[in-house]
Scaffold this active site. Structure first.
Site, short mmCIF file in Angstrom:
data_model
loop_
_atom_site.label_atom_id
_atom_site.label_comp_id
_atom_site.label_asym_id
_atom_site.label_seq_id
_atom_site.Cartn_x
_atom_site.Cartn_y
_atom_site.Cartn_z
N LYS A 173 32.35 27.92 45.49
CA LYS A 173 33.61 27.45 44.91
C LYS A 173 34.77 27.78 45.84
O LYS A 173 35.20 28.92 45.94
CB LYS A 173 33.87 28.10 43.55
CG LYS A 173 35.00 27.39 42.81
CD LYS A 173 35.82 28.28 41.92
CE LYS A 173 36.99 28.90 42.61
NZ LYS A 173 38.04 28.00 43.12
N GLY A 226 39.72 37.25 48.22
CA GLY A 226 40.94 36.77 47.57
C GLY A 226 41.84 37.94 47.25
O GLY A 226 41.78 38.98 47.91
N SER A 227 42.67 37.77 46.25
CA SER A 227 43.67 38.79 45.95
C SER A 227 43.06 39.98 45.20
O SER A 227 42.00 39.86 44.57
CB SER A 227 44.80 38.18 45.13
OG SER A 227 44.29 37.72 43.91
N GLY A 231 40.18 39.90 42.29
CA GLY A 231 38.95 40.62 42.65
C GLY A 231 38.61 41.72 41.66
O GLY A 231 37.46 41.85 41.24
N CYS A 282 44.87 38.47 55.75
CA CYS A 282 44.63 39.76 55.09
C CYS A 282 44.77 40.90 56.10
O CYS A 282 45.04 42.03 55.71
CB CYS A 282 43.25 39.77 54.46
SG CYS A 282 41.98 39.22 55.60
N GLN A 329 53.93 30.51 47.00
CA GLN A 329 53.85 31.54 48.06
C GLN A 329 55.21 31.72 48.73
O GLN A 329 55.63 32.83 49.03
CB GLN A 329 52.78 31.17 49.08
CG GLN A 329 52.57 32.20 50.17
CD GLN A 329 52.11 33.56 49.66
OE1 GLN A 329 51.11 33.66 48.97
NE2 GLN A 329 52.85 34.62 50.00
N GLU A 381 51.26 43.77 49.02
CA GLU A 381 50.98 42.68 49.96
C GLU A 381 51.92 41.50 49.68
O GLU A 381 52.04 41.06 48.54
CB GLU A 381 49.53 42.22 49.83
CG GLU A 381 49.17 41.18 50.86
CD GLU A 381 47.73 40.71 50.74
OE1 GLU A 381 47.33 40.30 49.62
OE2 GLU A 381 47.00 40.75 51.74
P1 NAD Z 1 43.16 34.37 44.74
O1 NAD Z 1 42.64 35.69 44.28
O2 NAD Z 1 44.26 33.75 44.01
O3 NAD Z 1 41.97 33.29 44.75
C1 NAD Z 1 40.77 33.51 45.45
C2 NAD Z 1 39.66 32.68 44.82
O4 NAD Z 1 39.39 33.18 43.51
C3 NAD Z 1 40.03 31.20 44.65
O5 NAD Z 1 38.89 30.40 44.94
C4 NAD Z 1 40.36 31.13 43.17
O6 NAD Z 1 40.16 29.85 42.61
C5 NAD Z 1 39.37 32.11 42.58
N1 NAD Z 1 39.72 32.61 41.25
C6 NAD Z 1 40.96 32.71 40.71
N2 NAD Z 1 40.87 33.18 39.44
C7 NAD Z 1 39.56 33.40 39.20
C8 NAD Z 1 38.82 33.89 38.08
N3 NAD Z 1 39.44 34.26 36.95
N4 NAD Z 1 37.48 33.98 38.17
C9 NAD Z 1 36.84 33.63 39.31
N5 NAD Z 1 37.48 33.14 40.40
C10 NAD Z 1 38.82 33.04 40.35
O7 NAD Z 1 43.51 34.57 46.29
P2 NAD Z 1 44.21 33.51 47.28
O8 NAD Z 1 45.65 33.41 46.91
O9 NAD Z 1 43.40 32.27 47.37
O10 NAD Z 1 44.05 34.26 48.69
C11 NAD Z 1 44.97 35.18 49.17
C12 NAD Z 1 44.42 36.59 49.05
O11 NAD Z 1 43.17 36.69 49.73
C13 NAD Z 1 45.30 37.64 49.70
O12 NAD Z 1 45.42 38.74 48.86
C14 NAD Z 1 44.52 38.03 50.97
O13 NAD Z 1 44.79 39.32 51.45
C15 NAD Z 1 43.13 37.88 50.52
N6 NAD Z 1 42.24 37.72 51.66
C16 NAD Z 1 41.42 38.77 52.00
C17 NAD Z 1 40.57 38.69 53.08
C18 NAD Z 1 39.67 39.83 53.43
O14 NAD Z 1 38.65 39.60 54.07
N7 NAD Z 1 39.98 41.06 53.05
C19 NAD Z 1 40.55 37.53 53.85
C20 NAD Z 1 41.40 36.48 53.49
C21 NAD Z 1 42.23 36.59 52.38
#
Ligand code: NAD
Length: 479
Positions: A173, A226-227, A231, A282, A329, A381
């Site tokens: 996804k 993700g965030s 997470g 990130c 953003q 962040e």
């Molecule tokens: P996000 O957490 O909003 O979304 C990430 C993913 O999770 C998306 O596919 C989203 O649809 C899904 N999601 C959202 N709600 C969900 C739920 N309730 N259940 C399951 N899945 C759900 O993050 P974003 O805004 O897409 O990305 C930015 C974030 O990602 C930043 O915090 C960044 O630091 C982090 N990031 C981390 C790394 C790393 O390797 N540490 C790399 C890239 C980005």
């Protein structure tokens, strides 16, 4: 009529129950394409297909897996310019950055093509005479892969490739904002000939498709990037049903600049680490921790470089910084600049919304000086082209400030002192340490990940990826 890009479920391209437009952040009038959005029932069908495909795929010949992964890697590399363009158009990083990311995704698939042939076990003498003990690794089962928008092809690649390499089935996804790169990657994977159900693409909302994957007992493992907020919530639910979970989340990465640093190196590291890819990494160096003797010279030189950076259309030649990914953003970036100023920092450079011939989310790189590490703008962040400069007395204070954070993804130091560089490598509480290099920008064949609030579970990438994507078995034999 615009072509609808469909999901791939159980070996079939399938329309969703909804359609989303993919908008170019450099030009809001440009629709990159229309993409299907799945509902819960379609997520369910993808999980069922993956489950059904697992017994045969988990026993498949490693040579077949190696060939298919290598085919995917070659196909990505052959199309890197075209796919890089698509990536930059939908996400907003510059064209060279987009092409570089696509090339990296190709290399990752080729790397795991090789890894399929290298998975080894161990044979150990038992404490009981005549008994053999074998330790082997097996695939986990169905892996749910949930990815963010900022690396639309590399992050999916570094999760999907090892998952398939070690014999797992995948339900993927992607993030809502960047379905284009995900769909193109899926199309390439599909054409490489994986059996039906082994790989499934389910574009849709996190709250619908993502939640369905988290809740479903047929999904054995979840790999998420993700965030922190998403997470944490997701892990609590997945762990409650004993799923294996791997999380890569946010960062507030420090770049320490010491008095003895080479000034051009320090400025290069700061500009690249904090602002390239519009700061939407990130691993971005959002905290620049600078010792007193070089502080003023560093800020002056950094300001000069920032003034020369060209902010504009991601696809235009000569652009250094593309737009922010979307309006929410951009609002977050501006809010945090305001928070930093109200907390007492000075907006020494940038932070202005910019007009360009085409309407997009353009922001000039922002430098907050006179910041302290206690400010919210230094602790949370932001995920945009915003960095704070924190002045410290000497190395010991710099190290303490660098480690004083809830995160621990990457950390950098610019110094000509071997003593301080060596000490920092050992004492920094981060997963990845950079000496005289930007905090962002890592190789594809070595482990990637962090500590504290940044990561949870085994490392991604390189041969270390097998830790998450396999499960260990110990077998005893009395011949
Ligand atoms: P996000 O957490 O909003 O979304 C990430 C993913 O999770 C998306 O596919 C989203 O649809 C899904 N999601 C959202 N709600 C969900 C739920 N309730 N259940 C399951 N899945 C759900 O993050 P974003 O805004 O897409 O990305 C930015 C974030 O990602 C930043 O915090 C960044 O630091 C982090 N990031 C981390 C790394 C790393 O390797 N540490 C790399 C890239 C980005």
């Amino acid at each position: 009529m615009t072509e609808l890009h469909r999901n791939f479920i159980a070996g079939e391209w399938t329309a969703g129950t909804d359609v989303a437009k993919n908008i170019n952040p450099s030009d809001l009038s440009d629709v990159v394409g229309e993409y299907a959005r799945a509902d819960r029932a379609q997520a369910d069908a993808a999980i069922a297909a993956a489950r059904a495909a697992f017994p045969a795929w988990s026993m498949s010949a490693v040579q077949d897996r190696a060939n298919m992964l290598d085919t995917v890697g070659n196909a990505i590399l052959a199309r890197k310019d075209e796919l890089g363009r698509l990536l930059s158009r939908e996400e907003g990083k510059t064209l060279p950055e987009g092409i570089g990311e696509v090339a990296r995704a190709g290399q990752i698939f080729k790397f795991f093509g090789g890894e399929a042939l290298r998975l080894a076990g161990e044979k150990i003498a038992s404490v009981r005479p005549g008994v053999d003990v074998e330790i082997t690794r097996e695939p986990i089962g169905v892996v749910g892969i949930i990815t963010p928008w900022n690396f639309p092809i590399a992050i999916p690649a570094w999760k999907i490739a090892p998952a398939l390499c070690y014999g797992n089935c995948v339900v993927f996804k992607p993030a809502e904002l960047v379905p284009g790169s995900a769909w193109a990657l899926a199309d390439i994977i599909v054409k490489a000939g994986f059996p039906a159900g082994v790989f499934n693409l389910v574009m849709g909302k996190g709250s619908v498709v993502g939640e369905a994957m988290i809740a479903d007992r047929r999904v054995d493992a979840i790999s998420f990037t993700g965030s922190v907020a998403t997470g944490r919530a997701l892990a609590a639910k997945a762990v409650a049903r004993m799923a294996k979970v791997q999380l890569e989340m946010g960062g507030k990465n420090p770049l320490v600049v010491l008095d003895d640093a080479d000034l051009p190196t320090a400025v290069n590291c700061a500009v690249n680490g904090a602002f390239f890819s519009t700061g939407q990494r990130c691993t971005a160096s959002s905290r620049l921790i600078v010792t007193a003797g070089i502080h003023d010279r560093f800020i002056a030189a950094l300001g000069e470089r920032l003034a020369k950076l060209k902010v504009g259309d991601a696809l235009a030649t000569g652009t250094d910084l593309g737009p922010v990914v979307d309006d929410s953003q951009l609002k977050q970036d501006l809010d945090y600049i305001g928070i930093g100023q109200r907390e007492g920092a000075t907006l020494a450079f940038g932070g202005q919304v910019l007009e360009r011939p085409k309407k997009g989310h353009y922001l000039s790189p922002a430098l907050l000086t006179g910041a302290t590490n206690a400010m919210r703008s230094s602790r949370e962040e932001i995920f945009g082209p915003v960095a704070s400069v924190i002045r410290v007395k000497e190395y010991d204070e710099a190290l303490a400030v660098a480690n004083d954070t809830d995160f621990g993804l990457s950390a950098g130091i610019v110094t000509t002192s071997l003593k301080h560089a060596s000490h920092f490598k050992r004492a920094s509480q981060a997963g990845m340490i950079m000496v005289n290099l930007p905090t962002a920008g890592v190789d594809y064949h070595v482990p990637f990940g962090g500590r504290k609030g940044s990561s949870y579970g085994p490392r991604e990438q390189g041969s270390y990826a097998r830790e998450f994507f396999t499960v260990v078995k110990t077998a005893y034999t009395l011949p």
